[in-house]
Design a protein around this motif. Structure first.
Motif, PDB file in Angstrom:
ATOM      1  N   VAL A 294       0.845  -1.191   0.000  1.00 45.87           N
ATOM      2  CA  VAL A 294       0.000   0.000   0.000  1.00 45.87           C
ATOM      3  C   VAL A 294       0.886   1.248   0.000  1.00 45.87           C
ATOM      4  CG1 VAL A 294      -1.775   1.276   1.279  1.00 45.87           C
ATOM      5  CG2 VAL A 294      -1.808  -1.239   1.233  1.00 45.87           C
ATOM      6  N   ILE A 295       0.562   2.216  -0.836  1.00 48.43           N
ATOM      7  CA  ILE A 295       1.357   3.446  -0.916  1.00 48.43           C
ATOM      8  C   ILE A 295       0.581   4.670  -0.445  1.00 48.43           C
ATOM      9  CG2 ILE A 295       2.924   2.644  -2.719  1.00 48.43           C
ATOM     10  CD1 ILE A 295       1.178   4.042  -4.785  1.00 48.43           C
ATOM     11  N   GLU A 296      -0.708   4.501  -0.182  1.00 47.57           N
ATOM     12  CA  GLU A 296      -1.528   5.601   0.342  1.00 47.57           C
ATOM     13  C   GLU A 296      -2.681   4.992   1.136  1.00 47.57           C
ATOM     14  OE1 GLU A 296      -4.376   9.225  -1.345  1.00 47.57           O
ATOM     15  OE2 GLU A 296      -2.806   8.367  -2.636  1.00 47.57           O
ATOM     16  N   ASP A 297      -2.939   5.554   2.312  1.00 47.64           N
ATOM     17  CA  ASP A 297      -3.996   5.016   3.171  1.00 47.64           C
ATOM     18  C   ASP A 297      -5.333   4.972   2.425  1.00 47.64           C
ATOM     19  OD1 ASP A 297      -1.994   5.144   5.021  1.00 47.64           O
ATOM     20  OD2 ASP A 297      -3.045   6.453   6.431  1.00 47.64           O
ATOM     21  N   PHE A 298      -6.076   3.882   2.618  1.00 46.78           N
ATOM     22  CA  PHE A 298      -7.442   3.817   2.109  1.00 46.78           C
ATOM     23  C   PHE A 298      -8.192   2.720   2.852  1.00 46.78           C
ATOM     24  CE2 PHE A 298      -5.445   0.534  -0.402  1.00 46.78           C
ATOM     25  CZ  PHE A 298      -6.442  -0.362  -0.785  1.00 46.78           C
ATOM     26  N   GLU A 299      -9.506   2.746   2.723  1.00 40.40           N
ATOM     27  CA  GLU A 299     -10.355   1.786   3.420  1.00 40.40           C
ATOM     28  C   GLU A 299     -11.093   0.915   2.424  1.00 40.40           C
ATOM     29  OE1 GLU A 299     -14.371   2.175   5.996  1.00 40.40           O
ATOM     30  OE2 GLU A 299     -12.635   3.141   6.933  1.00 40.40           O
ATOM     31  N   LEU A 300     -11.204  -0.359   2.763  1.00 36.61           N
ATOM     32  CA  LEU A 300     -11.942  -1.304   1.924  1.00 36.61           C
ATOM     33  C   LEU A 300     -12.842  -2.134   2.824  1.00 36.61           C
ATOM     34  CD1 LEU A 300     -12.508  -2.757  -0.754  1.00 36.61           C
ATOM     35  CD2 LEU A 300     -10.491  -4.183  -0.337  1.00 36.61           C
ATOM     36  N   ASP A 301     -14.142  -1.903   2.717  1.00 32.57           N
ATOM     37  CA  ASP A 301     -15.133  -2.671   3.467  1.00 32.57           C
ATOM     38  C   ASP A 301     -14.810  -2.771   4.950  1.00 32.57           C
ATOM     39  OD1 ASP A 301     -17.176  -4.124   1.433  1.00 32.57           O
ATOM     40  OD2 ASP A 301     -15.213  -3.847   0.498  1.00 32.57           O
ATOM     41  N   GLY A 302     -14.486  -1.635   5.539  1.00 33.62           N
ATOM     42  CA  GLY A 302     -14.279  -1.591   6.982  1.00 33.62           C
ATOM     43  C   GLY A 302     -12.860  -1.839   7.435  1.00 33.62           C
ATOM     44  N   VAL A 303     -11.980  -2.219   6.525  1.00 30.68           N
ATOM     45  CA  VAL A 303     -10.582  -2.453   6.873  1.00 30.68           C
ATOM     46  C   VAL A 303      -9.745  -1.286   6.369  1.00 30.68           C
ATOM     47  CG1 VAL A 303      -8.547  -3.898   6.497  1.00 30.68           C
ATOM     48  CG2 VAL A 303     -10.778  -4.955   6.885  1.00 30.68           C
ATOM     49  N   THR A 304      -8.946  -0.714   7.244  1.00 29.63           N
ATOM     50  CA  THR A 304      -8.078   0.404   6.861  1.00 29.63           C
ATOM     51  C   THR A 304      -6.694  -0.116   6.510  1.00 29.63           C
ATOM     52  OG1 THR A 304      -9.273   1.935   8.302  1.00 29.63           O
ATOM     53  CG2 THR A 304      -7.064   2.581   7.580  1.00 29.63           C
ATOM     54  N   PHE A 305      -6.276   0.142   5.286  1.00 27.96           N
ATOM     55  CA  PHE A 305      -4.930  -0.181   4.843  1.00 27.96           C
ATOM     56  C   PHE A 305      -4.083   1.077   4.948  1.00 27.96           C
ATOM     57  CE2 PHE A 305      -7.621  -3.176   2.488  1.00 27.96           C
ATOM     58  CZ  PHE A 305      -6.990  -4.376   2.749  1.00 27.96           C
ATOM     59  N   HIS A 306      -2.909   0.933   5.567  1.00 31.16           N
ATOM     60  CA  HIS A 306      -2.020   2.073   5.731  1.00 31.16           C
ATOM     61  C   HIS A 306      -0.838   1.973   4.777  1.00 31.16           C
ATOM     62  CE1 HIS A 306      -4.082   3.526   9.327  1.00 31.16           C
ATOM     63  NE2 HIS A 306      -4.128   2.271   9.756  1.00 31.16           N
ATOM     64  N   ALA A 307      -0.308   3.113   4.389  1.00 28.44           N
ATOM     65  CA  ALA A 307       0.867   3.143   3.527  1.00 28.44           C
ATOM     66  C   ALA A 307       1.987   2.315   4.161  1.00 28.44           C
ATOM     67  CB  ALA A 307       1.334   4.575   3.303  1.00 28.44           C
ATOM     68  N   GLY A 308       2.581   1.427   3.382  1.00 27.11           N
ATOM     69  CA  GLY A 308       3.627   0.545   3.882  1.00 27.11           C
ATOM     70  C   GLY A 308       3.142  -0.838   4.242  1.00 27.11           C
ATOM     71  N   ASP A 309       1.825  -1.027   4.279  1.00 27.33           N
ATOM     72  CA  ASP A 309       1.281  -2.356   4.573  1.00 27.33           C
ATOM     73  C   ASP A 309       1.508  -3.295   3.389  1.00 27.33           C
ATOM     74  OD1 ASP A 309       0.355  -1.516   7.005  1.00 27.33           O
ATOM     75  OD2 ASP A 309      -1.776  -1.534   6.476  1.00 27.33           O
ATOM     76  N   GLY A 310       1.978  -4.493   3.686  1.00 32.40           N
ATOM     77  CA  GLY A 310       2.063  -5.527   2.667  1.00 32.40           C
ATOM     78  C   GLY A 310       0.731  -6.270   2.585  1.00 32.40           C
ATOM     79  N   VAL A 311       0.317  -6.610   1.363  1.00 33.31           N
ATOM     80  CA  VAL A 311      -0.966  -7.282   1.165  1.00 33.31           C
ATOM     81  C   VAL A 311      -0.792  -8.431   0.181  1.00 33.31           C
ATOM     82  CG1 VAL A 311      -3.395  -7.020   0.527  1.00 33.31           C
ATOM     83  CG2 VAL A 311      -2.156  -5.080   1.534  1.00 33.31           C
ATOM     84  N   ILE A 312      -1.301  -9.603   0.567  1.00 34.72           N
ATOM     85  CA  ILE A 312      -1.269 -10.784  -0.298  1.00 34.72           C
ATOM     86  C   ILE A 312      -2.692 -11.102  -0.726  1.00 34.72           C
ATOM     87  CG2 ILE A 312      -0.683 -13.234  -0.456  1.00 34.72           C
ATOM     88  CD1 ILE A 312       1.224 -12.647   2.007  1.00 34.72           C
ATOM     89  N   VAL A 313      -2.924 -11.140  -2.020  1.00 35.88           N
ATOM     90  CA  VAL A 313      -4.212 -11.565  -2.546  1.00 35.88           C
ATOM     91  C   VAL A 313      -4.068 -13.027  -2.950  1.00 35.88           C
ATOM     92  CG1 VAL A 313      -5.988 -11.199  -4.289  1.00 35.88           C
ATOM     93  CG2 VAL A 313      -4.742  -9.239  -3.360  1.00 35.88           C
ATOM     94  N   ALA A 314      -4.696 -13.913  -2.198  1.00 31.83           N
ATOM     95  CA  ALA A 314      -4.569 -15.348  -2.466  1.00 31.83           C
ATOM     96  C   ALA A 314      -5.542 -15.747  -3.570  1.00 31.83           C
ATOM     97  CB  ALA A 314      -4.846 -16.142  -1.197  1.00 31.83           C
ATOM     98  N   ALA A 315      -5.013 -15.888  -4.774  1.00 30.49           N
ATOM     99  CA  ALA A 315      -5.865 -16.192  -5.922  1.00 30.49           C
ATOM    100  C   ALA A 315      -6.597 -17.513  -5.749  1.00 30.49           C
ATOM    101  CB  ALA A 315      -5.028 -16.209  -7.198  1.00 30.49           C
ATOM    102  N   ALA A 316      -5.914 -18.517  -5.195  1.00 32.48           N
ATOM    103  CA  ALA A 316      -6.556 -19.826  -5.024  1.00 32.48           C
ATOM    104  C   ALA A 316      -7.729 -19.738  -4.067  1.00 32.48           C
ATOM    105  CB  ALA A 316      -5.535 -20.848  -4.522  1.00 32.48           C
TER     106      ALA A 316
END
Length: 401
Positions: A294-316
């Protein structure tokens, strides 16, 4: 949904227990919270997205980055950040990514890929001829799964096929979780040097291949960069054969393990594209390529992602979301699964997906038509699956007829 944590986040990556399906822990995690926290091998924490709708929303955001050098990027393979990345468009962000993507996209349109069908068919037939002439049991991985996509991508890029063995061995080093940082870095440097030499030769003696065409395209807009093109060539070479090879092996094993599904393919080969699509969804072999930071804070469905957070989208996990795919743990060719995430989503969706689909279609139809009594030479449970690799697959697939 909240981002509060009531217990220690589970470890990631999560192991597969069923040879063909995703890690069973995904279902539990998704049921509890489709956006949750996990602990990586390096001890750092990251977000894990397991829900299909959440995955698409997240990957559509302009507040995330694919830059592997960012300190917050979730490193699923220790030391991968030390691998040279220039020209690796999967690690770029706009506007740099947009420019390179535009230059390459036309090389992988449905129309352009269809023109490769005769070559793919010729390569497939020759590989099967050689397998039939060899001893039994045959290893389908070495006889068919690896040679076909290797030959296709080498022909596309203008790489001498005699060099393919060097690429296959070195690709395994890069993609294995068991390789050391030094091994991975040294291997990547060797591959870059090889591709660089290939590019240098095509600058003065172009051929009828993709690298030669890209040299012309970049020169036409006065943006030619040899090192960047080397990185693009390396990405296409590694990504163009490793993923498809594993999908061929898993697809054949799945079909041989399911007589009803195989009978359907043999009776109506025109439905093979649908079978391929469902197998891509079901296996989801490149599970974590959609990792971001994440490079800029934002919210997705009640979860706040902060700049610098690593995020894994598990395709499976997303591709087995029961809210989107009814009975997700079953292979159902009638479901129409083109909205799966096996090729990613958003601006980084896989460039070579049309080529991969065509290769799988040609290989499966040809293999089972030419060898109607093909059978596994061992039980599925005894097959050596790639639990130690970033791209899931099978190390060896012994078959007989």
């Amino acid at each position: 949904m909240t981002n509060s944590v009531t217990q220690a986040p589970p470890a990631f990556p999560m192991p597969r227990s069923c040879p063909f399906g995703p890690p069973p822990q995904y279902e539990q995690v998704r049921r509890e919270a489709p956006i949750s926290r996990v602990t990586l091998q390096d001890g750092k924490q990251a977000w894990l997205i397991t829900g299909h709708a959440f995955a698409r929303k997240f990957l559509s955001s302009d507040k995330i980055s694919s830059n592997r050098a960012n300190p917050g990027f979730p490193q699923l393979i220790p030391g991968v950040a030390s691998v040279p990345l220039k020209g690796t468009i999967v690690a770029m962000d706009p506007p740099e990514h947009s420019q390179h993507r535009r230059m390459i996209t036309n090389e992988f349109t449905v129309k352009r890929v269809k023109q490769m069908r005769p070559a793919i068919q010729r390569i497939t037939d020759r590989s099967i001829d050689e397998m039939l002439a060899g001893p039994l049991p045959a290893d389908l991985v070495e006889a068919l799964s690896l040679p076909v996509p290797s030959l296709v991508i080498c022909e596309l890029l203008g790489v001498p096929y005699a060099d393919r063995g060097q690429f296959q061995g070195r690709t395994k080093i890069i993609l294995s979780r068991n390789s050391t940082s030094e091994q991975r870095r040294d291997t990547a440097l060797w591959l870059r040097q090889y591709i660089n030499g290939l590019v240098v030769g095509k600058e003065t003696e172009p051929g009828e291949d993709l690298l030669s065409r890209l040299i012309d395209k970049y020169r036409d807009i006065d943006a030619y960069d040899r090192e960047a093109l080397t990185g693009i060539g390396l990405l296409l070479l590694v990504g163009g054969h490793e993923t498809t090879a594993n999908m061929i092996s898993l697809s054949v094993a799945s079909l041989l393990d399911d007589p009803e599904l195989l009978a359907g393919l043999r009776e109506r080969p025109e439905r093979t594209p649908q079978i391929v699509e469902e197998l891509l969804r079901f296996h989801s072999i490149v599970d974590n390529a959609t990792s971001r930071v994440v490079i800029e804070d934002f919210e997705l469905d009640g979860v706040t992602f902060h700049a610098g957070d690593g995020v894994i989208v598990a395709a499976a996990a997303a591709n087995h979301d029961p809210d989107v795919f009814t009975r997700p743990d079953q292979i159902d060719i009638d479901r129409g699964a083109r909205h799966h995430l096996a090729f990613g989503f958003g601006i980084h969706q896989c460039l070579g997906q049309n080529l991969a689909r065509l290769e799988l279609e040609v290989v499966l139809n040809t293999l089972f038509a030419r060898i109607p009594n093909l059978a596994l030479a061992d039980t599925v449970e005894r097959l050596p699956f790639k639990s130690d690799a970033l791209v899931y697959g099978i190390h060896r697939l012994p078959v007989t007829w």
